[in-house]
Design a protein around this motif. Structure first.
Motif, PDB file in Angstrom:
ATOM      1  N   ILE A 148       0.932  -1.133   0.189  1.00 39.58           N
ATOM      2  CA  ILE A 148       0.078  -0.089  -0.051  1.00 39.58           C
ATOM      3  C   ILE A 148       0.954   1.251   0.020  1.00 39.58           C
ATOM      4  N   SER A 192      -1.886   1.485  -4.867  1.00 41.38           N
ATOM      5  CA  SER A 192      -3.188   1.690  -4.190  1.00 41.38           C
ATOM      6  C   SER A 192      -3.838   0.781  -4.811  1.00 41.38           C
ATOM      7  N   THR A 237     -11.892   4.269  -3.997  1.00 43.94           N
ATOM      8  CA  THR A 237     -11.469   3.245  -5.057  1.00 43.94           C
ATOM      9  C   THR A 237     -12.385   2.986  -6.007  1.00 43.94           C
TER      10      THR A 237
END
Length: 136
Positions: free
Chosen positions: A81, A85, A120
């Motif tokens: 991370i 991402s 996201t």
């Protein structure tokens, strides 16, 4: 009266479904399973994780929802991370493999319940080169 047409089946031959364990992602999985049953769509379920400690729990949730209704492929993608991402990794998968659509929850496991769409989902809706279906 003419025979039924399954034109939409050509739009949804191969579907990617990110599952993070949230109820929205599991509802997205339900929709993908329905496409698989109705149109013969090939469903690939992907779990992108940093530490991947909850993989067994995710697999259990998936198995309960799919319940042998369709065959599916499960991918576990571990990502650092700090270097990337979840949205970047999903976009990379979409660019490397020929998917027709991505079906995903509008928001995942974020703590802020006031937002309607997560980062996201927003990144994929804007940048994905395929059809994106957001499930709430």
């Amino acid at each position: 009266m003419s025979e039924p047409s399954y034109f939409v089946s050509f739009w949804m031959r191969k579907i990617l479904v990110p599952v993070d364990g949230s109820e929205n992602s599991l509802r997205a999985l339900d929709l993908a399973v329905d496409f698989g049953m109705r149109y013969g769509s090939k469903v690939t379920i992907i779990h992108v994780c940093g530490d991947c400690n909850n993989v067994n729990d995710i697999q259990s949730l998936i198995e309960k929802r799919v319940n042998n209704k369709i065959e599916y492929e499960l991918k576990i993608l571990k990502v650092n991370i700090k270097e990337s991402s979840i949205s970047n990794e999903l976009l990379r998968v979409l660019s490397e493999e020929p998917y027709d659509a991505i079906i995903m929850g509008a928001r995942g496991t974020s703590l802020n319940s006031d937002i309607n769409i997560g980062s996201t989902a927003l990144a994929l809706a804007i940048n994905a080169p395929v059809t994106v279906i957001l499930v709430r």
